[in-house]
Design a protein around this motif. Sequence first.
Motif: not given
Lengths: 221, 262
Positions: B228, B230-231, B234-235
Amino acid sequence: MWRDARLIAAKDLKIELRTKVTANQILPFAFVVLIVFAFALDTSPGTLQKVAPGLFWLAVLFSSILSVERTVAIELDDNAGDGLLVYGVDHGGIFLGKVVAVFVQLFLLEVLLLLGVVVLYGSKVGGWPLMLASTFFATLGLSAAGVTYSQLASASRAKQTLVPLLFVPVASPVLLAGTKAWQDALSGTSSIGDPWLRLLIVFAVVYLALGAIFFGSILEG
Amino acid sequence: MESNGYRWTRKLVGSLSLILVAATVVLGLWITPPDVVQGQLVRLIYVHPPVAWVAYLAYGVTSIASVLYLWKRTRNIKWDLLAASSAEVGVVFTGLTLVTGSIWGKPAWGVWWTWDARLTTTALLFVLYLGYLALRSVPADSHQRAVRSAIAGLIAFIDVPIVHQSVVWWRTLHQSATVLNPSLSPKIHGEMAMTLLLGFISFTFVYAWMLMHRYEIASMQQQVLDAELEQMIQERQREPELEFQRVHVKDGNDQINQPSKV
């Protein structure tokens, strides 16, 4: 480290002198505890005199929760604690300074609370060497363990509820040994060689050492 | 994710736990004789001390894992997850120690609970580690939580020797150690001693099995959290790119639309 400890203790005590939180809030709370204990038990002098040492230390324990929460809270305002770290104040010095400041406040509170016990419960005071020594080490132990646990819980939003849960079980040997030492002092059955006093000394030394070792990791963690 | 070796080891430990507990039940309830003094009540001895031992063992593992996390050379989030998993299993076994002790206490002492030193300190131990778990459950950065709970776990562990030695220090009505007494001469007989030993082994296997399961869950929870995070990173990194696209596509559309408007 000692210089930093002295400075931190002086700073915390100066804050207390100006804000008077202990004098205006914690001390009255301790007296309220003494009074409601009398309501909960029996107001006859015999009963209250018998349980007075236990009630005294319970009132001190409850008050110490507020004191140690307060000593950590003053560093959270305006991120003052981060400022101390940026200035490079010694971590052990911060811990010892906080312990000394809490110790001084609690010790003064205990003196006044003792007067309350004498007046409200009709207790007779005696066995001064044991009483003073046990009070000194019990307060030192409470301060050391309390500051450590309060700092441990400080990062969380639930610190008001976490500190009592973490601190009270750890401090329970102080409650037990403090009460027993006072009972021995008042009954005159034991003096400075009392085994409960030894337990209080061990507790104070262990938690001072643990606090000094871990406080830096807690601050930086 | 778990490897095949780990899965097979866990299954093996689980199967052995089941067999050993079944053997303890058979030996404890049917094969061993009743005690001369305590009668059938003595059968609780095959459960109560082993359960208490597992609680101590669990907190020991928590402390070692906590030290390994705090020591920078061995610092790894796996130690923190192991410490937490072991503490949780330890709390379950401390609860069982209190319950089985209480069940024994009622017929033996006439009360469910007495303010005996060992009972009291075990109850305190239970509350101490509940506090440890409460500290862990507060949302925080995983490193900060690991450091703080490792310190809390270590400090709480100091209470364990007090619990163990309290029966000697305070000389209370709790019976003194039956097997590991100061003279090292077990005060328990033949097959009863064997069943007690089997109880210790079987409950240790049960602990290992529970710990492996709990660790696996903790490990998966950590993986979800990491994914989560990492996501989200990235976002966040793609935000300028998306903003650029949004503005330019809008401008492009405007430019496309413009001639038709004109």
